[in-house]
Design an enzyme around this catalytic site. Sequence first.
Site, PDB file in Angstrom:
ATOM      1  N   ARG A 105       1.102  -0.639  -0.116  1.00  0.00           N
ATOM      2  CA  ARG A 105      -0.166   0.166  -0.302  1.00  0.00           C
ATOM      3  C   ARG A 105       0.529   0.994  -0.046  1.00  0.00           C
ATOM      4  O   ARG A 105       1.673   1.301   0.809  1.00  0.00           O
ATOM      5  CB  ARG A 105      -0.989   0.180   1.060  1.00  0.00           C
ATOM      6  N   THR A 109      -0.668   7.179  -1.293  1.00  0.00           N
ATOM      7  CA  THR A 109      -2.129   7.145  -1.853  1.00  0.00           C
ATOM      8  C   THR A 109      -3.235   5.876  -1.018  1.00  0.00           C
ATOM      9  O   THR A 109      -4.316   6.242  -1.350  1.00  0.00           O
ATOM     10  CB  THR A 109      -1.854   6.877  -3.568  1.00  0.00           C
ATOM     11  N   ASP A 201      -0.582  -3.128  12.981  1.00  0.00           N
ATOM     12  CA  ASP A 201       0.257  -3.935  11.072  1.00  0.00           C
ATOM     13  C   ASP A 201      -0.032  -5.858  11.187  1.00  0.00           C
ATOM     14  O   ASP A 201       0.383  -5.952  12.127  1.00  0.00           O
ATOM     15  CB  ASP A 201       1.647  -3.346  11.649  1.00  0.00           C
ATOM     16  N   ASP A 204       3.533  -7.270  10.465  1.00  0.00           N
ATOM     17  CA  ASP A 204       4.671  -7.013  11.461  1.00  0.00           C
ATOM     18  C   ASP A 204       4.297  -7.828  12.474  1.00  0.00           C
ATOM     19  O   ASP A 204       5.758  -8.380  13.096  1.00  0.00           O
ATOM     20  CB  ASP A 204       4.368  -5.929  11.684  1.00  0.00           C
TER      21      ASP A 204
END
Length: 211
Positions: A105, A109, A201, A204
């Site tokens: 990602r 944006t 996340d 992670d």
Amino acid sequence: MNNNFVLIDHPLIQHKLTIMRDRETTSGKFRLLLKEISLLMGYEATRDLPLSSKNIETPLEEMEAPTLSGKKLCFFSILRAGDGLLSGLLELVPSARIGHIGLYRDSETLEAVEYFFKAPKQLSSRLCLVVDPMLATGHSACAAIDKIKRHGAKNIRFICLLASPEGLTVLAERHPDVTVYAAALDRELNSKGYILPGIGDAGDRLFGTTK
């Protein structure tokens, strides 16, 4: 809200998800729990698989017994975090075909950028289950499904751990034929596109890495 949304609220899944949300949960425990949850979710996402019958002999007599029919399933993992869900699904259906879609990602944006794609053949005759722990903005999920459809897939389902209302709306608008299976529908996205309250996340936490 997307009519093609299935919330899998089994008590065992919800209990395991609570442990995964805890910031103190280790990567090893997080990885094991994600695998366990994906196996449980797989039962729900495959409950309507077509069956045929065949003759077998039990130790006592012959019988007509049910068996899966049609082409083998295809699991598509959105790298890298999707592999955490993939491991449990493969325990459930070891003979499934496997595809991988590498997406990241863009931090500005929030759009998905593809860097890898590998798919089995004959996708048009297979049920394709796309897996990613998070359905956040919906951009990665839509990009993955766009790609799979261009390669012939017609019967697609999306399995995630957490979904956001924003992600569900985007996916429903772009792919109204795709049913989403999730263990939780969380409140919202923050300004960086992370699900709240979320689990952080997923990649992670799954692999013990940091940004």
